[in-house]
Design a protein around this motif. Structure first.
Motif, PDB file in Angstrom:
ATOM      1  N   GLU A  79       0.838  -1.200   0.000  1.00  0.00           N
ATOM      2  CA  GLU A  79       0.000   0.000   0.000  1.00  0.00           C
ATOM      3  C   GLU A  79       0.872   1.250   0.000  1.00  0.00           C
ATOM      4  O   GLU A  79       1.883   1.323   0.711  1.00  0.00           O
TER       5      GLU A  79
ATOM      6  N   GLN B 173      -7.046  12.529   6.650  1.00  0.00           N
ATOM      7  CA  GLN B 173      -7.259  11.217   6.021  1.00  0.00           C
ATOM      8  C   GLN B 173      -6.025  10.339   6.154  1.00  0.00           C
ATOM      9  O   GLN B 173      -6.136   9.135   6.405  1.00  0.00           O
TER      10      GLN B 173
ATOM     11  N   ASP C 268      -5.694   9.201   9.839  1.00  0.00           N
ATOM     12  CA  ASP C 268      -6.688   8.163  10.138  1.00  0.00           C
ATOM     13  C   ASP C 268      -6.249   6.818   9.567  1.00  0.00           C
ATOM     14  O   ASP C 268      -6.385   5.772  10.223  1.00  0.00           O
ATOM     15  N   ARG C 269      -5.743   6.836   8.327  1.00  0.00           N
ATOM     16  CA  ARG C 269      -5.308   5.570   7.717  1.00  0.00           C
ATOM     17  C   ARG C 269      -4.111   4.991   8.460  1.00  0.00           C
ATOM     18  O   ARG C 269      -4.021   3.764   8.657  1.00  0.00           O
TER      19      ARG C 269
ATOM     20  N   ARG D  18      -3.467   5.300  11.606  1.00  0.00           N
ATOM     21  CA  ARG D  18      -3.996   4.697  12.848  1.00  0.00           C
ATOM     22  C   ARG D  18      -4.635   3.339  12.567  1.00  0.00           C
ATOM     23  O   ARG D  18      -4.496   2.398  13.362  1.00  0.00           O
ATOM     24  N   GLU D  19      -5.331   3.231  11.441  1.00  0.00           N
ATOM     25  CA  GLU D  19      -5.943   1.959  11.077  1.00  0.00           C
ATOM     26  C   GLU D  19      -4.884   0.881  10.838  1.00  0.00           C
ATOM     27  O   GLU D  19      -5.051  -0.276  11.222  1.00  0.00           O
ATOM     28  N   ILE D  20      -3.792   1.259  10.180  1.00  0.00           N
ATOM     29  CA  ILE D  20      -2.717   0.304   9.905  1.00  0.00           C
ATOM     30  C   ILE D  20      -2.037  -0.135  11.203  1.00  0.00           C
ATOM     31  O   ILE D  20      -1.615  -1.274  11.347  1.00  0.00           O
ATOM     32  N   ALA D  21      -1.923   0.797  12.157  1.00  0.00           N
ATOM     33  CA  ALA D  21      -1.337   0.525  13.486  1.00  0.00           C
ATOM     34  C   ALA D  21       0.069  -0.067  13.395  1.00  0.00           C
ATOM     35  O   ALA D  21       0.324  -1.176  13.871  1.00  0.00           O
TER      36      ALA D  21
END
Length: 308
Positions: free
Chosen positions: A58, A69, A72-73, A75-78
């Motif tokens: 990615e 944005q 946020d992404r 944080r989602e991937i962590a």
């Protein structure tokens, strides 16, 4: 560890390769947005983006690292850690706080020497004998964070910044991968940089790259090498810009006034404040690079001609 790698130019690709070959999982890369390049000025992806695409990773290309944005992404991937090599943008506190082990930068100097955008160029420009690379924890100051590991690299007499950066990129890639291993194993603790020996390496602009023929020969030589390949050292001849490749100090030559030109059968000399230097390759405005002897042959030089 789960890693998100941040980098943009070709210099960062060896580090990405080393991390892809490691036991860690590179789950995404962060790179600068596509930029116009070439005569057509079409948008081109960064070298890091191209390598990530080949690896099926990615790719995140925020215009700014504080874009909601993007944050946020991330944080989602962590990610556990975000290794960085020449990303090219400042990271806000909101981004720095996301990975558990922070962001770890590979910087091409022996910190605290040459903090900033152009450490390799400044090391050559200032005549350093040795430089190196360091991995450090990124904080909000400019390259001020505590250091995990270092390596050293001698600066050779004829090194350009391109030569030296190429070697450091390869050696530094291994250092960055080893740093990730040490952080995961819990055996590496970063140490604060010393307060002494701080120097700053701001970006070298095209105007900085103009040769001052009133400087000593060794300074002219260092400037040209420091600015090769970018932004490219230059001078003017008959009011037109001429880009310069490597020069070679010529202490055996007779005296020449600063900027004075002397075309011999096998070499072209330019005067400096000390002894002359021999020109290598030159690139007149609007033309291809050529040997200085070929360039001088068609000039019909007079005693009043010189480089400014």
């Amino acid at each position: 560890m789960r890693l998100v790698f941040a980098g943009t130019p070709e210099t960062a690709v060896p580090a990405l390769e080393a991390l892809l070959a490691s036991a860690h999982e590179v789950v995404a890369v962060v790179t600068r947005p596509d930029a116009p390049a070439g005569r057509g000025r079409r948008l081109v992806a960064s070298p890091v983006a191209e390598r990530a695409a080949e690896a099926g990773i990615e790719i995140l290309k925020p215009a700014k690292a504080r874009d909601p944005q993007f944050l946020d992404r991330l944080r989602e991937i962590a990610p556990d850690c975000c290794p960085v090599v020449a990303y090219g943008a400042l990271l806000p506190r909101e981004a720095l706080d996301i990975p558990a082990h922070g962001w770890v930068n590979l910087h091409f100097s022996l910190l605290p020497a040459w903090r900033g955008a152009a450490p390799v160029q400044h090391a050559i420009l200032h005549g350093d004998d040795v430089t190196g690379a360091a991995t450090f924890q990124i904080e909000e100051g400019l390259d001020t964070g505590p250091v995990f590991g270092v390596l050293t690299e001698p600066i050779r007499p004829e090194d350009t910044s391109g030569d030296l950066l190429g070697r450091l990129a390869v050696a530094g890639a291994r250092l960055l991968a080893d740093t990730m291993d040490g952080i995961e194993a819990g055996v590496l603790e970063p140490r604060p940089q010393p307060a002494e020996g701080v120097s700053v390496a701001p970006k070298i602009t095209p105007e900085d790259a103009r040769v001052d023929w009133g400087a000593p020969a060794h300074r002219v030589d260092r400037l040209v090498r420091a600015c090769t390949p970018a932004p490219g050292a230059w001078t003017t001849f008959r009011d037109a810009r001429v880009k310069l490749g490597r020069v070679r100090p010529a202490p055996d030559a007779g005296p020449l006034a600063p900027g004075g030109l002397l075309a011999e059968r096998k070499r072209v000399l330019v005067g400096t404040a000390t002894h002359p230097v021999e020109l290598g390759e030159v690139r007149p405005e609007g033309k291809r690079p050529m040997p200085a002897t070929d360039w001088a042959r068609g000039l019909n030089l007079t005693g009043k001609d010189g480089l400014v």
